[in-house]
Every structure is written in C-alpha cells, then in structure tokens.
Design a protein around this motif. Structure first.
Motif, PDB file in Angstrom:
ATOM      1  N   VAL A  47      26.309  32.206 -23.628  1.00 19.13           N
ATOM      2  CA  VAL A  47      24.970  31.856 -24.093  1.00 19.13           C
ATOM      3  C   VAL A  47      24.957  31.726 -25.611  1.00 19.13           C
ATOM      4  O   VAL A  47      24.311  30.823 -26.170  1.00 19.13           O
ATOM      5  CB  VAL A  47      23.939  32.916 -23.635  1.00 19.13           C
ATOM      6  N   ALA A  48      25.670  32.607 -26.303  1.00 19.76           N
ATOM      7  CA  ALA A  48      25.712  32.551 -27.761  1.00 19.76           C
ATOM      8  C   ALA A  48      26.284  31.225 -28.247  1.00 19.76           C
ATOM      9  O   ALA A  48      25.782  30.638 -29.222  1.00 19.76           O
ATOM     10  CB  ALA A  48      26.542  33.718 -28.300  1.00 19.76           C
ATOM     11  N   LYS A  49      27.312  30.722 -27.576  1.00 18.61           N
ATOM     12  CA  LYS A  49      27.900  29.437 -27.969  1.00 18.61           C
ATOM     13  C   LYS A  49      26.939  28.284 -27.694  1.00 18.61           C
ATOM     14  O   LYS A  49      26.843  27.336 -28.483  1.00 18.61           O
ATOM     15  CB  LYS A  49      29.237  29.225 -27.249  1.00 18.61           C
ATOM     16  N   ILE A  50      26.235  28.364 -26.573  1.00 16.99           N
ATOM     17  CA  ILE A  50      25.267  27.312 -26.266  1.00 16.99           C
ATOM     18  C   ILE A  50      24.149  27.310 -27.298  1.00 16.99           C
ATOM     19  O   ILE A  50      23.704  26.245 -27.764  1.00 16.99           O
ATOM     20  CB  ILE A  50      24.703  27.510 -24.843  1.00 16.99           C
ATOM     21  N   ARG A  51      23.709  28.479 -27.695  1.00 20.11           N
ATOM     22  CA  ARG A  51      22.638  28.566 -28.691  1.00 20.11           C
ATOM     23  C   ARG A  51      23.099  27.996 -30.030  1.00 20.11           C
ATOM     24  O   ARG A  51      22.312  27.369 -30.754  1.00 20.11           O
ATOM     25  CB  ARG A  51      22.173  30.006 -28.844  1.00 20.11           C
ATOM     26  N   ALA A  52      24.366  28.208 -30.363  1.00 22.32           N
ATOM     27  CA  ALA A  52      24.886  27.642 -31.610  1.00 22.32           C
ATOM     28  C   ALA A  52      24.863  26.118 -31.564  1.00 22.32           C
ATOM     29  O   ALA A  52      24.499  25.455 -32.544  1.00 22.32           O
ATOM     30  CB  ALA A  52      26.299  28.155 -31.857  1.00 22.32           C
ATOM     31  N   LEU A  53      25.233  25.561 -30.403  1.00 19.22           N
ATOM     32  CA  LEU A  53      25.205  24.103 -30.250  1.00 19.22           C
ATOM     33  C   LEU A  53      23.771  23.572 -30.293  1.00 19.22           C
ATOM     34  O   LEU A  53      23.499  22.525 -30.883  1.00 19.22           O
ATOM     35  CB  LEU A  53      25.881  23.710 -28.936  1.00 19.22           C
ATOM     36  N   LEU A  54      22.860  24.302 -29.662  1.00 17.75           N
ATOM     37  CA  LEU A  54      21.456  23.888 -29.702  1.00 17.75           C
ATOM     38  C   LEU A  54      20.927  23.939 -31.125  1.00 17.75           C
ATOM     39  O   LEU A  54      20.119  23.085 -31.541  1.00 17.75           O
ATOM     40  CB  LEU A  54      20.616  24.795 -28.794  1.00 17.75           C
ATOM     41  N   GLY A  55      21.375  24.919 -31.896  1.00 17.71           N
ATOM     42  CA  GLY A  55      20.960  24.999 -33.286  1.00 17.71           C
ATOM     43  C   GLY A  55      21.412  23.802 -34.089  1.00 17.71           C
ATOM     44  O   GLY A  55      20.694  23.319 -34.968  1.00 17.71           O
ATOM     45  N   MET A  56      22.594  23.295 -33.766  1.00 16.22           N
ATOM     46  CA  MET A  56      23.074  22.098 -34.452  1.00 16.22           C
ATOM     47  C   MET A  56      22.207  20.892 -34.109  1.00 16.22           C
ATOM     48  O   MET A  56      21.914  20.050 -34.969  1.00 16.22           O
ATOM     49  CB  MET A  56      24.536  21.835 -34.068  1.00 16.22           C
ATOM     50  N   LEU A  57      21.783  20.802 -32.849  1.00 15.64           N
ATOM     51  CA  LEU A  57      20.930  19.676 -32.445  1.00 15.64           C
ATOM     52  C   LEU A  57      19.516  19.811 -33.003  1.00 15.64           C
ATOM     53  O   LEU A  57      18.790  18.817 -33.101  1.00 15.64           O
ATOM     54  CB  LEU A  57      20.871  19.586 -30.920  1.00 15.64           C
TER      55      LEU A  57
END
Length: 369
Positions: A47-57
């Motif tokens: 989940v932490a990695k997905i949130r990081a990617l969402l933050g980039m978007l």
C-alpha cells in the motif's frame, strides 16, 4: 469513492485510473467495490508503494510534463488521462513504468473479474467468456481440518501445505512423528465450486493475487490455501531440465540437482498421477494444428490431472471436480491418514529459537486466536 485508508485525493485518482482503463460498458460501481476490497487486502508495504505512485500522479508538475496541463490526474479529461498513462508506459523513469503496469493490471483485473449480485459481468459476453459452468458438484471438504483451542504439542511443525510442506508432512507422519501442518489460507473446496475469478484470487492466492516483486514490476502468483500452489496451478508438471540442473549445481557449490532427483521424481509422479493427454480443448487444438502446419516440434505436456479429459480451463480457481491431483488429494491425505493434524487459516508469525534450536512457532488463527 473513498477506498480503505486512502485519502479523498488518492481515492479520486484511483477512481480516475479505473475509469480510464475500464471499457465504457463495464459496471464501474461493481469494479470500484472490487478495487476497494483488493486494496484493503494488500500488505502495508504494498500500500505504501501504491500511495507513493498516487502521489506522483497528484503532482501538477508530473501531469504537466506528461499531458501539458497543470492539473492533478483526477481532474483531467479522458484523452488527457490516456496521454499521461501512455507516457508513463514508455517513460525513462523506471518507477513510472512500474506504476503503469501496476495500475493496468489492478484495474483490468477488477473490471473483468468482479461480478454483481447475480454473479454476472457485462463484459463477459463481448470476450466470449461463459462464466461458471452448470455442472459443478456440491462443495465438500476433502480433508479433516482441525479447529485448535490452544497450544498444540507435536514433534514436527510444517509451515505451509503446498508442494514442499505436504510431502514433508506425509513423510514425517508416516515415520511415526506427531505432525501439525499450519496453513495461512483456507480450505479451497467452497471457493473452487464457485468458479469465479474474483473469489478465487481473493481467497486462494497470496495477497489476493496481487503479490509482486519489491518494485511491483512483476506479478507473483502464489497459492495461499490448503494445497498451496498445487491447488491453483494449471497442472503442468515439468521436470528440471539437464541444462538448468547443471546451472543450479554450479551456482550451489556442486549440489546434485540432476541424477539425485531421478528416483524422487518417479515416486512423486506416481503419487500425483502425472500423465500426458491426447484430448485437447479448442485453444490447445489450434496451437497443435498451427505447429503441425509449420513443421514446428511439439508435444503434450505432462499433467497431474490424468482423470481430466475436459480441459475446462478453470484450474486456476481450484478444481471443482476433484480431477487435479493436488497435494490436498494426495500427500495431505496421506499425512492425515498417518495421524497428522492440519490447521487452516493459521498464519505463522514467529519461529521460537531457544539455545540455537527451533523449539516451536507462534501462529495467529484467522478468527484472532
């Protein structure tokens, strides 16, 4: 929609991603609910990695660089979102390419696998997918699974009931040892009888089928149920090739992975009923006709489903017909017959080490015990 512990902004981006990848005829509400469920099942570090990617978007600089607009991904129109995703797919930045593959897999899976209350999906007719068959037998437990109430004394604890653990459990039990098998996943029969992808992946696979390498770039499909990978595999039972055996021997410091396995291969092959079949479904028949017409070499693969001449294609959901000779039907039965105890839904958190020796394990049952 608000998804699990994700913020409203993160949820909006996930919703926009789903709307971009899903065909217009998809049931977005059902897919959205399936997406929410899938994300709630993920391990915290995923989940932490997905949130990081969402933050980039969510960052306007990135969306401007990829789409030419100073806006969050969630506020872009469809064409602009598509441009962003296509740019991510070909980006020189590895994290962006990984993000594209992750979101594509996740959104496509929930879109095509999720079913409504009637057990249907509006996309299935357009891709020729018939859904669950009508000849599935009534689900029945194939093994006696214990319900422990406290500590269990034993000589051997086997963690996991897949291809390795099941054989170890059977051999130890047959040698007179008191054996307990702890399996983190559930018994598969009731799930397999549904023949639905979303249910099977959600219950029978590690991390609900969303397990991946650390950088999320490669999916890892691993069973997490009684029988482990042997319950959800496609029955293909290949032996290690001589070339690979030699490579492993060299890499390991001269462990013999070749001739030393010949006798164990024969024993296992007989127990799980490995055989080739000459009856093929249309998918494989097309491949055979094409290879023959081109003069390409081909042969039937050995499978541990000698009683199956149907080739129905639902192997990955667990066999609802009892034709696949998984460890639940073979070695785990042998273990139970010799006195072993199997506990489903028991996740092992720690191996207890005392004076340099493993003296036990601590496990948490699915019900919290």
């Amino acid at each position: 929609m608000t998804i699990g512990d994700f913020t409203d902004r993160e949820s909006a981006i996930l919703d926009a991603l789903l709307s971009t990848f899903a065909p217009p005829s998809a049931d977005r509400a059902v897919a959205g609910e399936a997406l929410r469920t899938a994300l709630q099942r993920l391990a915290p570090h995923r989940v932490a990695k997905i949130r990081a990617l969402l933050g980039m978007l969510d960052g306007p600089f990135l969306t401007f660089a990829l789409s030419g607009r100073w806006r969050s991904f969630a506020s872009l129109d469809l064409r602009a979102r598509e441009r962003v995703l296509l740019a991510m797919a070909d980006s020189p930045v590895a994290q962006l390419r990984t993000g594209f593959q992750l979101f594509k897999r996740l959104c496509a899976f929930v879109t095509y696998a999720a079913t409504d209350k009637a057990g249907a999906n509006p996309l299935w007719p357009s891709i020729g997918y018939p859904g669950p068959r009508s000849d599935v037998r009534t689900a029945s437990d194939i093994l006696v699974v214990a319900e422990p109430t406290g500590d269990i004394d034993c000589d051997v604890v086997v963690v996991g009931s897949g291809a390795g653990g099941s054989v170890a459990a059977a051999l130890f039990a047959q040698a007179g040892r008191r054996v307990v098998v702890l399996e983190a996943g559930p018994a598969p029969d009731s799930i397999a009888s549904l023949q639905r992808e979303a249910d099977a992946f959600g219950s029978l696979y590690l991390e609900s089928g969303l397990c991946a390498t650390e950088d999320l770039s490669i999916s890892v499909l691993a069973g997490s149920c009684i029988g482990g990978g042997t319950t959800v595999n496609w029955c293909t039972s290949l032996r290690l090739t001589d070339k690979v055996a030699q490579q492993w021997c060299k890499a390991s410091g001269n462990i013999d992975f070749g001739s030393s396995l010949a006798q164990p291969y024969e024993v296992v092959s007989e127990r799980i009923g490995i055989a080739t079949t000459h009856v093929h479904n249309e998918n494989n028949a097309v491949l055979l006709r094409g290879a023959s017409s081109l003069g390409w070499p081909h042969s039937e693969i050995p499978r541990n489903a000698s009683q199956c001449d149907d080739g129905c294609g639902y192997c990955g959901f667990g066999c609802a017909y009892g034709n696949k000779r998984s460890t639940a039907l073979t070695y785990l039965r042998d273990a139970v017959a010799a006195g072993a105890v199997i506990v489903a839904g028991a996740r092992v958190d720690r191996v207890i080490i005392e004076n340099g020796r493993a003296t036990g394990v601590e496990a948490v049952h699915a019900d919290g015990r």
